[in-house]
Design an enzyme around this catalytic site. Structure first.
Site, PDB file in Angstrom:
ATOM      1  N   ILE A  53      33.117  40.347  43.123  1.00 39.25           N
ATOM      2  CA  ILE A  53      34.438  40.825  43.527  1.00 39.25           C
ATOM      3  C   ILE A  53      35.178  39.758  44.309  1.00 39.25           C
ATOM      4  CG2 ILE A  53      35.704  42.650  44.725  1.00 39.25           C
ATOM      5  CD1 ILE A  53      33.280  44.436  44.442  1.00 39.25           C
ATOM      6  N   ASP A  54      36.390  39.475  43.884  1.00 43.53           N
ATOM      7  CA  ASP A  54      37.271  38.598  44.643  1.00 43.53           C
ATOM      8  C   ASP A  54      37.721  39.339  45.902  1.00 43.53           C
ATOM      9  OD1 ASP A  54      39.137  36.417  45.144  1.00 43.53           O
ATOM     10  OD2 ASP A  54      40.691  37.831  44.531  1.00 43.53           O
TER      11      ASP A  54
END
Length: 750
Positions: A440-441
């Site tokens: 996940i960014d």
């Protein structure tokens, strides 16, 4: 002309459309004589308009595309519109099959009554009954069943035997045998005659089978039409008109199609937002549930983005149209869902491989059945052989096997669209169920992506630093750039013009402002430019400890300020991460931000694995490393710098609030742009794949059990034989059952 989608090796403009070809040879043949082209079929390009009358495809074989209604040459099924419309036109196939069914049922009823009466009271009318049955059955089989014989012949010509091949063989054999028995009974040997010496006829079987298959076709066509209900519902969300505000201040209603980018539109309480745009004045509480699946109303005021088809519950505002027609989010959703419904999952390959051998295998079993009963069956052996062979042909249903996957995909992707989860292709939906690692960014994915400047460290040059930084960041779409601009505007600073602006992805931006060389970005960017940040390093650590992102402003090779930018965590993030952890999914944060800030956010959210200060190219490499460990990886991000990683992952998940590049690189788009969409997408994937397995199990087991029973394997033990009419009814309803099971996905809870 039929067209087939394929990987392009060449393109050719013809008829106002772009055509794609698999190999140069086909391209050359098409270029020389497009009207008489018979080679490998070209595919319409993504930007070409549908031909007049629409475009039609087969749900089981989406590579088959035609510009007029008809039947699939591979499986014989009726083709369906590629693009569902709000006002669904009457299905000509359904109308024709319905008419044939009604007339055939009226003619079949007395035949069935006479056959039942004969079983109860004996054949009282003798030869007269045979002639009446011949008279009534002929229009049923020949006229009512004509579409099946046409499709069977087409399957022979295309060397693609299908369900209609079996139906035509079964009904044709029963009918032709009965005609011969009625006209020339003396030619039949004793092995065809009953105990009374009469040659049995099977007009009732041929007529009833034809009528039942017609009934099945009508039920199936009606059920299949419901699979596009989600797209029609999406079409129905768009308003028919918009209220335009003229330059003179005059307002009038115009057709939605007449709205152009830049038009000013008034949205009053209770009205739908006509197109995508931005609010210029006024305010309102907008219900975005029809697009995002979230019920909470969103406050909109000057500067807020609004989406077409959402409903303004209260307040009134004037908006500027930005995206109209096919460019609106709603149009993109409809297009994406349509494409996803025609895509294929990996699991369908199993069904395709089985189906390829299924019909020839059934014909072989029917032939063997006939031979065994003809040699070893009781008297009249040949009559038993014919009846059981016909039963085998009737009960087999490759249609149910072929429909198992595409019907579930069609309904599942439609259900996802109504919940704000857009599936680009079936492979992504299938793979999501197997994902065991989610990367996940941070910015814009875990966090709001709408950061603001909360701290400014400088030696008396705050306003100059903000002016210079805003001048460079004005050309950037990065969320941090918006925060800098907002801070400068809040101080009413005059932002100068910047020249020679260059964006370094994931690091910052450089350029010239008022004759000065300016660098705005991370410490690593400044170090690459040989600009020392040592004087500010200790002063910004407290900001990083609080989870703030720090960017430096350097002018003429000297750092003059550091900006602390905070980005709040999205409200749905914690719950989504909790769900993923409960599922046993490994969560990894991957960010270009500095480690101190990343660790602060990770601690707050309970994320144990972090990779910080990662360059855009390194994000894809990080995903690749996880895949090399045997992990099935989903990557969630929203920015241009996330696009390579989204494409590398088995499942790319883009935030609908992110950039177009990220969305185009992803297999799944979350319209609302929050991680709660991952929970909904995972549930949808699981429900859809479970539904597909149910359908495949039903289709496989049905045929594994049905064909041997029809062949008569229970006769030596139980004295049980399966009537061809019952076999036909079972075959008819098997495909309807598969479709009905798929339709349950419309109500799955996400």
């Amino acid at each position: 002309m039929m067209v087939q989608r394929a990987k392009a090796a060449g393109t050719y403009e013809y008829g106002g459309k772009k055509w794609y070809f698999c190999n140069p040879g086909c391209l050359e043949k098409f270029r020389n004589n497009p009207e008489k082209y018979t080679g490998e079929r070209p595919a319409l390009g993504p930007h070409s308009a549908p031909a007049a009358g629409g475009t039609y495809t087969c749900p089981m074989h989406p590579e088959i595309v035609r510009h007029e209604p008809g039947t699939c040459p591979t499986c014989g099924m009726a083709l369906e519109p590629v693009h569902a419309t709000l006002d669904e036109p009457e299905n000509p196939e359904l109308g024709e099959m319905g008419r044939r069914l009604r007339i055939s049922a009226v003619l079949t009823a007395p035949i069935l009554a006479m056959a039942m009466g004969g079983m109860l009271f004996g054949h009282l009318m003798g030869r007269l009954q045979v002639w009446i049955e011949l008279l009534l059955a002929t229009p049923v089989v020949v006229w009512g069943g004509w579409p099946f014989f046409e499709r069977a012949w087409a399957s022979v010509r295309h060397r693609s035997p299908n369900m209609f091949t079996l139906i035509a063989m079964g009904t044709g054999a029963a009918y032709l045998y009965s005609v011969a028995a009625a006209l020339f009974p003396s030619l039949f040997p004793a092995s065809f005659r009953g105990h009374s010496g009469e040659v049995a006829v099977y007009f009732e079987a041929a007529a009833v089978i034809t009528t039942l298959v017609l009934l099945g076709q009508v039920l199936e066509l009606r059920a299949r039409s419901q699979t596009s209900s989600a797209i029609r519902a999406l079409h129905g969300l768009a308003p028919k008109s918009a209220r335009i505000v003229r330059v003179t201040g005059h307002e009038e209603d115009i057709a939605l199609e007449a709205v152009q980018p830049g038009d000013l539109l008034r949205v009053r309480p209770g009205e739908k937002v006509p197109v995508d745009g931005v609010v210029l004045e006024g305010s309102g509480a907008v219900d975005e549930s029809m697009v995002t699946g979230e019920a909470a109303r969103v406050e909109k005021r000057a500067g807020s983005k609004v989406t077409g088809a959402t409903v303004n519950s209260t307040g009134s505002f004037v908006m500027r149209a930005e995206r109209v027609g096919s460019e609106t989010l709603l149009a993109q959703i409809v297009r994406m869902v349509s494409e996803a419904q025609r895509s294929r999952a990996q699991i369908q390959r199993i069904a395709d491989r089985v189906a390829a051998y299924f019909v020839p295998a059934v014909i072989a079993v029917a032939t063997i059945t006939f031979g065994i009963w003809a040699v070893a069956g009781p008297e009249p052996r040949m009559a038993y052989a014919l009846v059981n062979a016909v039963a085998v042909l009737m009960i087999a249903c490759p249609c149910a096997l072929g429909l198992a996957t595409p019907m579930s995909i069609m309904v599942g992707t439609g259900r996802g669209a109504t919940a704000g989860v857009l599936i680009r292709n079936a492979e992504a939906l299938e793979a999501l169920e197997k994902v065991d690692t989610v990367v996940i960014d941070k910015t814009g994915t875990l966090t709001e992506g709408k950061p603001r400047v909360v701290a400014l460290v400088s030696d008396g040059m705050e306003e100059e630093a903000l002016r210079f930084a805003a001048a460079l960041e004005r050309a950037s779409e990065h969320p941090l750039a918006a925060a800098v601009l907002e801070s400068a505007e809040a101080r009413s600073l005059t932002i100068p013009k910047a020249d020679a602006v260059e964006t370094i992805a994931g690091q910052g931006v450089t350029g010239r402002v008022e004759g000065h060389a300016v660098v705005v970005g991370s410490a690593s960017l400044l170090e690459s430019k040989r600009i020392a940040v040592t004087g500010f390093a200790s002063r910004v650590e407290p900001l990083r400890a609080e989870g703030q992102t720090v960017i430096f402003v350097a002018v003429d090779g000297r750092v003059i300020a550091a900006l602390g930018i905070a980005d709040p965590v999205k409200s749905s993030t914690e719950a989504a991460l909790h769900f993923l952890r409960q599922e046993g999914v490994r969560v990894v944060m991957l960010t270009g931000d500095n480690r101190t800030t990343a660790e602060h956010v990770a601690r707050k959210l309970g994320i144990e694995e972090i990779e910080a200060e990662v360059q855009p190219g390194q994000k894809a490499e990080a995903v690749r490393r996880l895949q090399q460990q045997g992990r099935t990886v989903a990557m969630a991000g929203d920015g241009i710098n996330d696009a390579p990683a989204l494409a590398q992952a088995q499942v790319g998940i883009a935030m609908g609030t992110g950039t177009d590049v990220a969305i185009e690189s992803a297999g799944i788009t979350l319209v609302r742009g929050d991680l709660g969409g991952i929970v909904r997408a995972r549930r949808l994937s699981r429900a859809t794949m479970r539904n597909i397995r149910q359908n495949l199990f039903f289709a496989f087991v049905y045929n594994l059990l049905g064909v041997p029973v029809a062949a008569g394997v229970l006769y030596p033990v139980l004295g049980l034989l399966l009537s061809p009419m019952i076999a036909s009814a079972a075959m008819t309803f098997s495909s309807v059952s598969v479709i009905s099971n798929a339709l349950r996905l419309r109500k799955v809870k996400l």
